[in-house]
Design a protein around this motif. Structure first.
Motif, PDB file in Angstrom:
ATOM      1  N   LYS A 119      -2.566  -5.061   7.665  1.00  0.00           N
ATOM      2  CA  LYS A 119      -2.994  -4.978   6.099  1.00  0.00           C
ATOM      3  C   LYS A 119      -1.638  -5.217   5.313  1.00  0.00           C
ATOM      4  N   GLY A 120      -0.813  -4.292   5.486  1.00  0.00           N
ATOM      5  CA  GLY A 120       0.490  -4.254   4.803  1.00  0.00           C
ATOM      6  C   GLY A 120       1.379  -5.386   4.960  1.00  0.00           C
ATOM      7  N   PHE A 121       1.240  -5.850   6.019  1.00  0.00           N
ATOM      8  CA  PHE A 121       2.110  -7.011   6.537  1.00  0.00           C
ATOM      9  C   PHE A 121       1.676  -8.381   5.634  1.00  0.00           C
ATOM     10  N   ALA A 122       0.197  -8.236   5.477  1.00  0.00           N
ATOM     11  CA  ALA A 122      -0.590  -9.722   5.169  1.00  0.00           C
ATOM     12  C   ALA A 122      -0.358  -9.503   3.721  1.00  0.00           C
ATOM     13  N   GLN A 123      -0.453  -8.551   3.146  1.00  0.00           N
ATOM     14  CA  GLN A 123      -0.164  -8.252   1.562  1.00  0.00           C
ATOM     15  C   GLN A 123       1.322  -8.659   1.122  1.00  0.00           C
ATOM     16  N   LYS A 124       2.144  -7.936   1.952  1.00  0.00           N
ATOM     17  CA  LYS A 124       3.688  -8.723   1.620  1.00  0.00           C
ATOM     18  C   LYS A 124       3.799 -10.050   2.012  1.00  0.00           C
ATOM     19  N   THR A 125       3.176 -10.838   2.808  1.00  0.00           N
ATOM     20  CA  THR A 125       3.663 -12.163   3.223  1.00  0.00           C
ATOM     21  C   THR A 125       2.556 -13.115   2.862  1.00  0.00           C
ATOM     22  N   GLY A 126       1.602 -12.638   2.138  1.00  0.00           N
ATOM     23  CA  GLY A 126       0.650 -13.523   1.734  1.00  0.00           C
ATOM     24  C   GLY A 126      -0.369 -14.367   2.690  1.00  0.00           C
ATOM     25  N   ARG A 127      -0.175 -13.739   3.980  1.00  0.00           N
ATOM     26  CA  ARG A 127      -1.050 -14.323   5.169  1.00  0.00           C
ATOM     27  C   ARG A 127      -2.368 -13.599   5.168  1.00  0.00           C
ATOM     28  N   SER A 128      -3.176 -14.239   5.847  1.00  0.00           N
ATOM     29  CA  SER A 128      -4.555 -13.483   6.168  1.00  0.00           C
ATOM     30  C   SER A 128      -4.490 -12.525   6.916  1.00  0.00           C
ATOM     31  N   GLU A 129      -5.289 -11.547   6.467  1.00  0.00           N
ATOM     32  CA  GLU A 129      -5.338 -10.362   7.603  1.00  0.00           C
ATOM     33  C   GLU A 129      -6.381 -10.787   8.562  1.00  0.00           C
ATOM     34  N   LEU A 131      -6.722 -13.774   9.801  1.00  0.00           N
ATOM     35  CA  LEU A 131      -5.877 -14.331  10.861  1.00  0.00           C
ATOM     36  C   LEU A 131      -5.037 -13.560  12.117  1.00  0.00           C
ATOM     37  N   LEU A 132      -4.422 -12.744  11.364  1.00  0.00           N
ATOM     38  CA  LEU A 132      -3.569 -11.704  12.049  1.00  0.00           C
ATOM     39  C   LEU A 132      -4.109 -11.139  12.982  1.00  0.00           C
ATOM     40  N   SER A 133      -5.288 -10.448  12.536  1.00  0.00           N
ATOM     41  CA  SER A 133      -6.296  -9.766  13.277  1.00  0.00           C
ATOM     42  C   SER A 133      -6.683 -10.630  14.540  1.00  0.00           C
ATOM     43  N   ALA A 134      -7.083 -11.613  14.333  1.00  0.00           N
ATOM     44  CA  ALA A 134      -7.309 -12.827  15.374  1.00  0.00           C
ATOM     45  C   ALA A 134      -6.618 -12.671  16.748  1.00  0.00           C
ATOM     46  N   GLY A 135      -5.414 -12.856  16.240  1.00  0.00           N
ATOM     47  CA  GLY A 135      -4.140 -12.942  17.197  1.00  0.00           C
ATOM     48  C   GLY A 135      -4.105 -11.952  18.043  1.00  0.00           C
ATOM     49  N   LEU A 136      -4.758 -10.638  17.788  1.00  0.00           N
ATOM     50  CA  LEU A 136      -4.821  -9.551  18.703  1.00  0.00           C
ATOM     51  C   LEU A 136      -5.821  -9.406  19.612  1.00  0.00           C
ATOM     52  N   ALA A 137      -7.114 -10.344  19.460  1.00  0.00           N
ATOM     53  CA  ALA A 137      -7.934 -10.220  20.248  1.00  0.00           C
ATOM     54  C   ALA A 137      -7.856 -10.532  21.562  1.00  0.00           C
ATOM     55  N   THR A 138      -6.734 -11.365  21.860  1.00  0.00           N
ATOM     56  CA  THR A 138      -6.402 -11.795  23.184  1.00  0.00           C
ATOM     57  C   THR A 138      -5.979 -10.979  23.880  1.00  0.00           C
ATOM     58  N   LEU A 139      -5.585  -9.838  23.431  1.00  0.00           N
ATOM     59  CA  LEU A 139      -4.869  -8.628  24.462  1.00  0.00           C
ATOM     60  C   LEU A 139      -5.935  -8.059  24.983  1.00  0.00           C
TER      61      LEU A 139
END
Length: 139
Positions: A119-129, A131-139
């Motif tokens: 959440k903090g990273f998404a807020q600082k970078t303007g990226r979608s939280e 989308l970032l979370s979806a990338g972890l689903a593959t773990l």
């Protein structure tokens, strides 16, 4: 931080004693990992000269102070680990690479801390939280 406070405020008094604060640090990814960290964190709590802490104390003084000290203490070893994991020498790691590496090296990854970091990273970078979370689903 508030949910950690509430989880360890078993008595419902709105106060955490020093032992409860120490226990709560695990949920924030700040639990001391070695003797030096234990000594430093205990010293921080003793320097507050309080036996119990309110939610306000916990969120605005205790946790930020401990987080800063733990960050200082862990930075050198995390830098070494980063260099070791950066096998392609790109000076960056993907979230997936970081998560897999943490698990391989035996670090416990707490979902609450991970969500807060994303959440903090998404807020600082303007990226979608999401989308970032979806990338972890593959773990």
């Amino acid at each position: 931080q508030m949910s950690c406070f509430s989880k360890y405020n078993i008595s419902g008094t709105g106060l955490l004693d020093q032992a409860e604060v120490m226990d709560s640090l695990e949920g924030l990814g700040l639990a001391p990992k070695n003797e030096l960290e234990r000594e430093e964190v205990s010293g921080i709590l003793l320097n507050f000269e309080k036996l119990q802490f309110t939610l306000d104390d916990y969120c605005n003084e205790v946790v930020p102070t401990i987080r800063q000290k733990v960050k200082e203490l862990r930075r050198p070893s995390l830098g070494k680990l980063f260099k070791k994991l950066d096998t392609f020498e790109r000076s960056k790691l993907s979230i997936s690479e970081i998560m897999k590496s943490l698990l391989i090296y035996g670090f416990e990854v707490y979902e609450e801390a991970l969500k807060a970091a994303l959440k903090g990273f998404a807020q600082k970078t303007g990226r979608s939280e999401k989308l970032l979370s979806a990338g972890l689903a593959t773990l």
